[in-house]
Design an enzyme around this catalytic site. Structure first.
Site, mmCIF file in Angstrom:
data_model
loop_
_atom_site.group_PDB
_atom_site.id
_atom_site.type_symbol
_atom_site.label_atom_id
_atom_site.label_comp_id
_atom_site.label_asym_id
_atom_site.label_seq_id
_atom_site.Cartn_x
_atom_site.Cartn_y
_atom_site.Cartn_z
ATOM 1 N N LYS A 125 0.820 -1.223 0.000
ATOM 2 C CA LYS A 125 0.000 0.000 0.000
ATOM 3 C C LYS A 125 0.852 1.272 0.000
ATOM 4 O O LYS A 125 0.475 2.262 -0.601
ATOM 5 C CB LYS A 125 -0.972 0.008 1.181
ATOM 6 C CG LYS A 125 -2.096 -0.990 0.995
ATOM 7 C CD LYS A 125 -3.300 -0.687 1.884
ATOM 8 C CE LYS A 125 -4.461 -1.598 1.490
ATOM 9 N NZ LYS A 125 -5.607 -1.498 2.376
ATOM 10 N N LYS A 208 -5.152 -9.270 -6.123
ATOM 11 C CA LYS A 208 -6.330 -9.506 -5.286
ATOM 12 C C LYS A 208 -7.495 -8.609 -5.732
ATOM 13 O O LYS A 208 -7.271 -7.450 -6.084
ATOM 14 C CB LYS A 208 -5.937 -9.156 -3.838
ATOM 15 C CG LYS A 208 -6.949 -9.508 -2.802
ATOM 16 C CD LYS A 208 -6.513 -9.004 -1.426
ATOM 17 C CE LYS A 208 -6.818 -7.534 -1.235
ATOM 18 N NZ LYS A 208 -7.222 -7.144 0.108
ATOM 19 N N LYS A 211 -11.549 -3.365 -3.095
ATOM 20 C CA LYS A 211 -12.503 -2.276 -3.273
ATOM 21 C C LYS A 211 -11.833 -0.992 -3.737
ATOM 22 O O LYS A 211 -12.477 -0.130 -4.322
ATOM 23 C CB LYS A 211 -13.351 -2.038 -2.019
ATOM 24 C CG LYS A 211 -12.650 -2.054 -0.688
ATOM 25 C CD LYS A 211 -13.664 -1.761 0.429
ATOM 26 C CE LYS A 211 -13.635 -2.750 1.562
ATOM 27 N NZ LYS A 211 -12.404 -2.774 2.345
#
Ligand code: AQP
Length: 345
Positions: A125, A208, A211
């Site tokens: 991230k 993956k 959202k």
């Protein structure tokens, strides 16, 4: 990390389930199959179940305030529509129980920088721009440890991507117990089960389903209508070969494996059982079968979510009542933690 530490196994604590999801966007099929569907299964096993909307985690990356409120209510609606019952599970949002942040701070002082730097989600991230990432994103796993241990939870149903964070939770619990010479926190177990513990992007079988992926075509949202679901599955990336008759035939075929896993999880069958039925079929035949199944399973949930979203007061009342119940469990554990650490009370 904490070798030689004598800490109690989770079995010495009353079994209790805790898990959470970030209201950082709309719910995906990955969140449903990897987490919520399994939260519902665990609700009926005679163990206390506590499920949280981890809004303090969501703000580790920028969230528009109005969108965060809507997403939190939508997540609550998703929990309830999927079968979580506020009479049988505690449902609440994290920021209403301030002890999460309080215990998170204590654990910031227990966890080591090196442990956090090894977290793959932090590396993914923060990416190449780690200097510009928030301090909260770096400390995220210590707050997650607090979420779990604040309830002395022993079992944590999560998708595969969260396994490392639950292992770090165990390390934090073990170090706390060791440093303060207590047997106070359990070492919780991750519960990672089923055919879809890692649902992949529909556009890239190596990523993956998420959202926050910029491509909406990469995921099925729990609020997608039947046409959108069918269209996304029709356009999902695949390879030109027919489906194999055994799971081994999915090796090196990540996109095919993903669609079969999704089918197996939605139909509650094993991958082998699915392939025994569909082996030999082309994707042109399998994809409409998958689309029909997905629509049949997801449509009742999305219509109930839409209904609940018309009643935000009802949702807010459920969250307030859940927070009251959560606080009643958390506060004595928080008080005792501060006493162990040496704070004058
Ligand atoms: N693709 C997935 N397959 C299986 N399980 C998944 N989970 C998430 N994506 C998948 C599981 O859902 C729970 C909640 O996840 P989260 O919202 O707290 O954070 P996340 O894992 O970072 O999920 P997202 O969708 O990728 O969110 P963003 O994009 O905001 O980072 C966890 O149990 C997770 O394993």
């Amino acid at each position: 990390m904490t070798e030689g530490v004598q800490t109690p196994p989770a079995t010495q604590f009353t079994p209790r389930v805790f898990s959470g999801i970030q209201p950082s966007g709309g719910l995906t099929l990955g969140n449903y199959l990897g987490a919520i569907k399994r939260f519902v299964d665990m609700q009926d096993q005679g163990i206390q179940t506590i499920y949280c909307m981890v809004d303090l985690h969501a703000i580790t990356v920028w969230q528009d305030p109005a969108a965060l409120k809507r997403q939190t209510r939508e997540l609550a609606a998703g929990y309830i529509a999927a079968g979580l019952d506020p009479a049988r599970s505690i449902l609440f949002n994290q920021s209403q129980v301030s002890a999460h942040a309080e215990l998170g701070w204590v654990f910031n002082c227990v966890a080591r920088m090196g442990w956090m730097q090894r977290m793959t989600q932090w590396k993914d991230k923060a990416g190449k721009n780690a200097q510009n990432a928030s301090l909260g994103l770096f400390a995220y796993p210590a707050l997650m440890a607090a979420d779990i241990l604040l309830y002395h939870a022993t079992h944590v149903p999560v998708g595969e991507d969260q396994k490392q964070h639950v292992e770090l939770t165990r390390d934090i619990a073990a170090k706390f117990n060791h440093d303060f010479k207590v047997d106070f926190f359990p070492l919780p177990e991750p519960v990672i089960e089923g055919a879809a513990t890692r649902v992949m992007s529909l556009r890239d079988g190596s990523k993956k389903m998420s959202k926050s992926d910029p491509s909406d075509a990469s995921r099925i949202n729990m609020t997608d209508d039947a046409d959108a679901i069918a269209q996304k599955i029709r356009k999902a990336k695949t390879d030109p070969d027919a489906l194999p008759s055994e799971a081994k035939g999915l090796d090196e075929r990540p996109e095919a494996r993903n669609l079969v896993n999704i089918y197996a999880a939605l139909s509650e069958q094993t991958v082998d059982a699915v392939l025994a039925d569909v082996g030999g079929k082309q994707f042109s035949e399998f994809k409409p079968m998958l689309a029909d199944l997905a629509v049949a399973k997801l449509s009742p949930i999305s219509s109930e979510m839409a209904r609940l979203m018309q009643a935000p007061d009802e949702i807010d009342a459920i969250l307030r009542s859940g927070a009251d119940q959560a606080r009643a469990i958390a506060q004595p554990i928080m008080d005792r933690t501060l006493d162990i650490v040496g704070m004058v009370r």
